[in-house]
Write an enzyme that holds these catalytic residues in place. Structure first.
Site, short mmCIF file in Angstrom:
data_model
loop_
_atom_site.label_atom_id
_atom_site.label_comp_id
_atom_site.label_asym_id
_atom_site.label_seq_id
_atom_site.Cartn_x
_atom_site.Cartn_y
_atom_site.Cartn_z
N LYS A 16 0.83 -1.19 -0.15
CA LYS A 16 -0.06 -0.08 -0.03
C LYS A 16 0.82 1.37 0.01
CE LYS A 16 -2.07 -0.86 4.06
NZ LYS A 16 -1.08 -2.48 4.24
N ARG A 91 -10.02 0.57 8.25
CA ARG A 91 -9.54 -0.84 8.07
C ARG A 91 -10.68 -1.72 8.87
NH1 ARG A 91 -3.21 -1.47 9.21
NH2 ARG A 91 -3.04 0.53 8.31
N ARG A 163 11.17 -1.30 10.99
CA ARG A 163 9.94 -0.85 12.09
C ARG A 163 9.92 -1.91 13.12
NH1 ARG A 163 4.86 0.22 8.02
NH2 ARG A 163 3.83 -0.86 9.56
P1 AP5 Z 1 4.74 -1.66 1.88
O1 AP5 Z 1 4.72 -0.70 0.60
O2 AP5 Z 1 5.53 -1.03 2.96
O3 AP5 Z 1 3.52 -2.35 2.21
P2 AP5 Z 1 2.25 -1.80 3.07
O4 AP5 Z 1 1.17 -2.63 2.62
O5 AP5 Z 1 2.20 -0.37 3.28
O6 AP5 Z 1 2.71 -2.64 4.67
P3 AP5 Z 1 2.62 -1.90 6.11
O7 AP5 Z 1 3.50 -2.87 6.66
O8 AP5 Z 1 2.79 -0.38 6.02
O9 AP5 Z 1 1.13 -2.09 6.30
P4 AP5 Z 1 0.46 -2.21 7.83
O10 AP5 Z 1 -1.07 -1.74 7.43
O11 AP5 Z 1 0.78 -3.26 8.61
O12 AP5 Z 1 0.97 -0.94 8.62
P5 AP5 Z 1 0.78 0.76 8.84
O13 AP5 Z 1 1.81 1.26 8.89
O14 AP5 Z 1 -0.50 0.95 8.03
O15 AP5 Z 1 5.77 -3.02 1.16
C1 AP5 Z 1 6.37 -3.69 2.24
C2 AP5 Z 1 7.55 -4.25 1.66
O16 AP5 Z 1 7.51 -5.00 0.33
C3 AP5 Z 1 8.66 -3.24 1.44
O17 AP5 Z 1 9.84 -3.76 1.84
C4 AP5 Z 1 8.40 -2.74 -0.06
O18 AP5 Z 1 9.90 -2.44 -0.64
C5 AP5 Z 1 8.13 -4.31 -0.48
N1 AP5 Z 1 7.34 -4.33 -1.69
C6 AP5 Z 1 6.43 -3.55 -2.03
N2 AP5 Z 1 5.75 -3.79 -2.97
C7 AP5 Z 1 6.32 -4.89 -3.39
C8 AP5 Z 1 6.21 -5.75 -4.52
N3 AP5 Z 1 5.24 -5.46 -5.54
N4 AP5 Z 1 7.07 -6.63 -5.10
C9 AP5 Z 1 8.18 -6.81 -4.11
N5 AP5 Z 1 8.10 -6.23 -2.84
C10 AP5 Z 1 7.46 -5.33 -2.63
O19 AP5 Z 1 -0.10 0.43 10.21
C11 AP5 Z 1 0.82 0.06 11.54
C12 AP5 Z 1 0.10 0.06 12.60
O20 AP5 Z 1 -0.63 1.54 12.90
C13 AP5 Z 1 -1.23 -1.15 12.42
O21 AP5 Z 1 -0.38 -2.11 12.90
C14 AP5 Z 1 -1.89 -0.55 13.74
O22 AP5 Z 1 -1.42 -0.54 14.95
C15 AP5 Z 1 -1.93 1.30 13.65
N6 AP5 Z 1 -2.96 1.56 12.52
C16 AP5 Z 1 -2.49 2.01 11.05
N7 AP5 Z 1 -3.81 2.37 10.51
C17 AP5 Z 1 -4.81 2.26 11.70
C18 AP5 Z 1 -6.17 2.00 11.48
N8 AP5 Z 1 -6.81 2.39 10.39
N9 AP5 Z 1 -7.09 1.73 12.36
C19 AP5 Z 1 -6.27 1.34 13.70
N10 AP5 Z 1 -4.89 1.36 13.65
C20 AP5 Z 1 -3.97 1.61 12.61
MG MG Z 2 2.56 1.21 4.86
#
Ligand code: AP5
Ligand code: MG
Length: 217
Positions: A16, A91, A163
């Site tokens: 994402k 979410r 992270r």
């Molecule tokens: P990346 O692009 O970083 O993936 P992502 O989908 O953004 O993954 P996140 O870990 O950020 O998602 P998440 O939802 O768990 O975390 P968030 O920060 O939103 O890609 C991942 C890796 O793969 C990278 O190394 C990249 O280079 C590689 N890659 C990407 N595309 C690729 C491809 N096509 N092929 C190969 N490799 C690839 O949330 C963190 C925390 O915050 C949550 O756990 C929660 O505690 C809190 N939080 C966030 N939003 C909410 C909400 N709405 N409600 C409540 N709590 C929330």
């Molecule tokens: Mg992300």
């Protein structure tokens, strides 16, 4: 043309953040990642950041009311002439209903929802090799997408970090919560006739092309 408001739904590590960055650049959109907002708050040691940390480090969702208020605050500050790519909010169903109110209160409508389909196995491989740039919000991968200079962000020059929630136990919890909440969320947007699914397994450029195609259709 009216401004675009796009929502990306996908498992942790589905790409994402990577795709939001590309889309925001191409279409001149603002990228809103709730995860990045929490992490920025934490870096500045705000009360919100410290509260969020206690959930993030366990892989659990930050309470809906806290998350919704943060998003409402962010959206209010952006001119309604500017589109937004929403990465990681809503979410769950409660957040989806709050989101609708936030959008309408700011003269916005949601144009499309893109679901990133991917296997657990694939996201585990991605998350265990991820490198994160806190200031620029950019993400890299040790194998799939390494920075030009080892350990350093190509854009901001800052040192890349791992992270705190990218460890096997927390990844398992994040995936579990994702699967519990997401079916209802997808059904909600299916009924609203907004949902498109793309295969997030392929390379970043291939995934990006699928997103552009989905947005055109
Ligand atoms: P990346 O692009 O970083 O993936 P992502 O989908 O953004 O993954 P996140 O870990 O950020 O998602 P998440 O939802 O768990 O975390 P968030 O920060 O939103 O890609 C991942 C890796 O793969 C990278 O190394 C990249 O280079 C590689 N890659 C990407 N595309 C690729 C491809 N096509 N092929 C190969 N490799 C690839 O949330 C963190 C925390 O915050 C949550 O756990 C929660 O505690 C809190 N939080 C966030 N939003 C909410 C909400 N709405 N409600 C409540 N709590 C929330
Ligand atoms: Mg992300």
């Amino acid at each position: 043309m009216a401004e675009l408001n796009i929502l990306f739904i996908g498992a942790p590590g589905s790409g994402k953040g990577t795709q939001s960055f590309k889309l925001a650049q191409k279409k001149n959109l603002i990228h809103l990642s709730t995860g990045d907002l929490f992490r920025n708050n934490l870096k500045q040691e705000t009360d919100l950041g410290l509260l969020a940390k206690s959930y993030i480090d366990k892989g659990q969702l930050v309470p809906d009311s806290v998350t919704t208020d943060m998003v409402a605050d962010f959206v209010k500050k952006i001119s309604d002439k500017k589109g937004i790519v929403f990465d990681g909010f809503p979410r769950n169903l409660v957040q989806a209903k709050n989101f609708k109110k936030i959008l309408s209160g700011n003269n916005r409508i949601l144009n499309q929802v893109i679901f990133f389909k991917i296997s657990n196995q694939q996201v585990i491989a991605r998350l265990t090799g991820r490198l994160y740039a806190q200031k620029s919000g950019l993400v890299y991968h040790v194998k799939n997408n390494p920075p030009k200079k080892k350990g350093v962000c190509d854009v901001s020059g800052e040192t890349l970090i791992t992270r705190t929630d990218d460890n096997p136990e927390v990844i398992a919890e994040r995936l579990d919560i994702f699967h519990k909440n997401t079916e209802a969320l997808l059904n909600y947007y299916k009924k609203e006739n907004l949902l498109k699914t793309i295969d997030a397994f392929y390379s970043p450029n291939e995934v990006f092309n699928s997103i552009l195609k989905a947005l055109e259709s």
